[in-house]
Scaffold this motif. Structure first.
Motif, PDB file in Angstrom:
ATOM      1  N   SER A   1       1.097  -1.431  -0.007  1.00 40.87           N
ATOM      2  CA  SER A   1      -0.234  -0.068  -0.066  1.00 40.87           C
ATOM      3  C   SER A   1       0.872   1.240   0.137  1.00 40.87           C
ATOM      4  CB  SER A   1      -0.920   0.204   1.378  1.00 40.87           C
ATOM      5  OG  SER A   1      -1.986  -1.466   1.111  1.00 40.87           O
ATOM      6  N   ARG A   2       2.105   1.051   0.630  1.00 41.57           N
ATOM      7  CA  ARG A   2       3.439   2.378   0.407  1.00 41.57           C
ATOM      8  C   ARG A   2       3.373   3.135  -0.605  1.00 41.57           C
ATOM      9  NH1 ARG A   2       4.896   3.095   5.963  1.00 41.57           N
ATOM     10  NH2 ARG A   2       3.744   1.738   7.484  1.00 41.57           N
ATOM     11  N   ASN A   3       3.117   1.626  -1.446  1.00 38.96           N
ATOM     12  CA  ASN A   3       3.923   2.320  -3.203  1.00 38.96           C
ATOM     13  C   ASN A   3       2.500   3.247  -3.812  1.00 38.96           C
ATOM     14  OD1 ASN A   3       5.932  -0.163  -2.671  1.00 38.96           O
ATOM     15  ND2 ASN A   3       4.252  -1.533  -4.252  1.00 38.96           N
ATOM     16  N   GLU A   4       2.258   3.589  -3.371  1.00 38.74           N
ATOM     17  CA  GLU A   4       1.392   4.332  -3.725  1.00 38.74           C
ATOM     18  C   GLU A   4       1.577   6.285  -2.973  1.00 38.74           C
ATOM     19  OE1 GLU A   4      -1.401   4.066  -6.211  1.00 38.74           O
ATOM     20  OE2 GLU A   4      -0.804   2.066  -5.638  1.00 38.74           O
ATOM     21  N   LEU A   5       2.574   5.755  -2.130  1.00 43.86           N
ATOM     22  CA  LEU A   5       2.652   7.209  -1.830  1.00 43.86           C
ATOM     23  C   LEU A   5       4.933   7.835  -2.390  1.00 43.86           C
ATOM     24  CD1 LEU A   5       2.854   6.416   1.931  1.00 43.86           C
ATOM     25  CD2 LEU A   5       0.976   7.517   0.694  1.00 43.86           C
ATOM     26  N   LEU A   6       4.811   6.458  -3.673  1.00 38.55           N
ATOM     27  CA  LEU A   6       6.572   6.813  -4.232  1.00 38.55           C
ATOM     28  C   LEU A   6       5.746   7.606  -5.217  1.00 38.55           C
ATOM     29  CD1 LEU A   6       7.946   3.594  -4.319  1.00 38.55           C
ATOM     30  CD2 LEU A   6       8.211   5.037  -2.588  1.00 38.55           C
ATOM     31  N   SER A   7       6.806   8.383  -5.892  1.00 34.82           N
ATOM     32  CA  SER A   7       6.912   9.323  -6.897  1.00 34.82           C
ATOM     33  C   SER A   7       7.208   8.404  -8.306  1.00 34.82           C
ATOM     34  CB  SER A   7       7.815  10.569  -7.106  1.00 34.82           C
ATOM     35  OG  SER A   7       9.187   9.841  -7.019  1.00 34.82           O
ATOM     36  N   SER A   8       7.082   8.615  -9.868  1.00 34.30           N
ATOM     37  CA  SER A   8       7.156   7.242 -10.712  1.00 34.30           C
ATOM     38  C   SER A   8       8.182   7.004 -10.548  1.00 34.30           C
ATOM     39  CB  SER A   8       6.459   8.362 -11.822  1.00 34.30           C
ATOM     40  OG  SER A   8       7.061   9.566 -12.121  1.00 34.30           O
ATOM     41  N   GLU A   9       9.538   8.406 -10.510  1.00 41.00           N
ATOM     42  CA  GLU A   9      10.780   8.437 -10.169  1.00 41.00           C
ATOM     43  C   GLU A   9      11.005   7.083  -8.500  1.00 41.00           C
ATOM     44  OE1 GLU A   9      13.937   8.371 -12.380  1.00 41.00           O
ATOM     45  OE2 GLU A   9      11.654   8.960 -14.305  1.00 41.00           O
ATOM     46  N   GLU A  10      10.219   7.261  -7.772  1.00 39.21           N
ATOM     47  CA  GLU A  10      11.085   6.900  -6.897  1.00 39.21           C
ATOM     48  C   GLU A  10      10.674   5.384  -6.875  1.00 39.21           C
ATOM     49  OE1 GLU A  10      10.701   9.570  -3.507  1.00 39.21           O
ATOM     50  OE2 GLU A  10       8.862   9.202  -4.085  1.00 39.21           O
ATOM     51  N   ARG A  11       9.184   4.685  -7.332  1.00 37.36           N
ATOM     52  CA  ARG A  11       8.679   3.509  -7.297  1.00 37.36           C
ATOM     53  C   ARG A  11       9.611   3.140  -8.621  1.00 37.36           C
ATOM     54  NH1 ARG A  11       2.699   3.154  -7.823  1.00 37.36           N
ATOM     55  NH2 ARG A  11       2.271   1.035  -7.260  1.00 37.36           N
TER      56      ARG A  11
ATOM     57  N   ALA B   1      14.620  -3.382   4.986  1.00 37.53           N
ATOM     58  CA  ALA B   1      14.475  -2.341   5.068  1.00 37.53           C
ATOM     59  C   ALA B   1      14.825  -0.922   4.946  1.00 37.53           C
ATOM     60  CB  ALA B   1      13.353  -2.065   6.762  1.00 37.53           C
ATOM     61  N   VAL B   2      14.192  -0.541   3.580  1.00 38.26           N
ATOM     62  CA  VAL B   2      14.677   0.668   3.047  1.00 38.26           C
ATOM     63  C   VAL B   2      13.868   1.408   2.714  1.00 38.26           C
ATOM     64  CG1 VAL B   2      15.846   1.112   0.525  1.00 38.26           C
ATOM     65  CG2 VAL B   2      16.033  -1.461   1.318  1.00 38.26           C
ATOM     66  N   PHE B   3      14.414   2.828   2.932  1.00 37.67           N
ATOM     67  CA  PHE B   3      14.080   4.076   2.555  1.00 37.67           C
ATOM     68  C   PHE B   3      13.625   4.982   1.390  1.00 37.67           C
ATOM     69  CE2 PHE B   3      13.681   4.684   6.878  1.00 37.67           C
ATOM     70  CZ  PHE B   3      12.573   4.721   7.596  1.00 37.67           C
ATOM     71  N   CYS B   4      12.895   4.757   0.455  1.00 42.68           N
ATOM     72  CA  CYS B   4      12.867   5.012  -0.777  1.00 42.68           C
ATOM     73  C   CYS B   4      12.163   7.016  -0.926  1.00 42.68           C
ATOM     74  CB  CYS B   4      12.490   4.642  -2.024  1.00 42.68           C
ATOM     75  SG  CYS B   4      12.425   5.007  -3.121  1.00 42.68           S
ATOM     76  N   GLY B   5      13.137   8.229  -1.058  1.00 39.55           N
ATOM     77  CA  GLY B   5      12.460   9.721  -0.456  1.00 39.55           C
ATOM     78  C   GLY B   5      11.997   9.004   1.464  1.00 39.55           C
ATOM     79  N   LYS B   6      10.801   9.030   1.548  1.00 40.51           N
ATOM     80  CA  LYS B   6      10.265   9.419   2.590  1.00 40.51           C
ATOM     81  C   LYS B   6       9.545   7.739   3.053  1.00 40.51           C
ATOM     82  CE  LYS B   6      10.055  14.275   3.318  1.00 40.51           C
ATOM     83  NZ  LYS B   6       9.033  15.646   3.759  1.00 40.51           N
TER      84      LYS B   6
END
Length: 279
Positions: free
Chosen positions: A185-195, A264-269
């Motif tokens: 569900s957290r993938n929805e918080l990623l920008s296209s580049e982050e994803r 566990a990895v942070f991608c941006g925030k």
């Protein structure tokens, strides 16, 4: 598919439905994706009655900001569930789930001292609080969880043993996006580049599996951290290589239990987790 929002309505409906056979239960926090739907489909194959709960549980968030930004869209979730063979959707309010302070505490010993337990204090007690409450309300025969939350599945199995519950915990495979990124569900918080860049996490884990035996456990752990951190979008919080029963770090590849690499990895925030069986 019927939507109910109170425990009273849920149990009224289930009283009749139980006569038709076993109850399969899929607890979720909403923001549903194909991973959730795969759990629902498995539950529907194995049970004539399927209950899905949608509830963002505040007691498992140790960061108020994380709770605040967690994605919520009940209408969209209900649309995603329309095509699935679901009997009931239970979407309670916080007040319905926690009508008074719940002081229930669990001791999971070594299971909660590593990985998510170490980095998110109180998280698993919150998970156990809500899941034990939901089990008490639904009284399912089987409950379905995704193995992406590898440590959580172990915690819930332990909780059912502590409470002497008869529900069968069914662990289901990780469902991935085309890029390999574990669905969350957290993938929805990623920008296209982050994803796009977050796919490096699963790519690294797959490469790590191929290096088992060529590198020691310590060397492989360091390699995974270095490989992920090379990506400017990503920052490793932890990499642990553990046995799949006690979840304790292993020192070599000769363990009799399965060995699992967890990250566990942070991608941006946005904080993402993933895992892979290494042996």
């Amino acid at each position: 598919m019927k939507l109910v929002k109170t425990v009273n309505d849920l149990q009224k409906e289930l009283q009749q439905l139980r006569m038709t056979g076993t109850v399969g239960f899929v607890p979720t926090m909403g923001a549903l994706h194909k991973g959730h739907i795969s759990l629902v489909e498995k539950a529907a194959k194995e049970n004539p009655v399927v209950v899905v709960s949608i509830f963002v549980n505040p007691t498992q968030f140790n960061d108020p900001k994380d709770l605040e930004r967690y994605p919520r869209d009940l209408e969209a979730d209900l649309k995603r569930l329309e095509k699935s063979d679901i009997t009931l959707v239970f979407a309670p309010s916080v007040e319905e789930m926690y009508p008074e302070n719940d002081t229930r505490k669990f001791d999971f010993g070594m299971l909660e001292t590593v990985m998510e337990g170490e980095h998110r204090p109180g998280h698993f007690n919150g998970v156990a609080q809500v899941v034990s409450k939901l089990f008490g309300m639904v009284k399912p025969d089987k409950a379905y969880f995704g193995i992406k939350d590898f440590q959580q599945v172990a915690i819930i199995k332990n909780m059912t043993e502590q409470l002497n519950l008869t529900v069968e915990i069914v662990a289901c495979p990780i469902i991935r996006e085309k890029s390999g990124l574990a669905m969350s569900s957290r993938n929805e918080l990623l920008s296209s580049e982050e994803r796009k860049n977050a796919a490096v996490i699963s790519e690294t884990l797959l490469k790590a599996k191929q290096l088992v035996g060529q590198k020691s456990v310590k060397e492989l752990t360091e390699w995974v951290i270095e490989n992920i951190n090379k990506n400017p979008y990503l920052s490793v919080e932890y990499v642990e290589i553990v046995d799949d029963k006690k979840l304790q770090p292993v020192g070599n590849w000769e363990e009799e239990n399965r060995i699992v690499g967890c990250v566990a990895v942070f991608c941006g925030k946005v904080r993402l987790i993933d895992n892979i069986v290494l042996n």
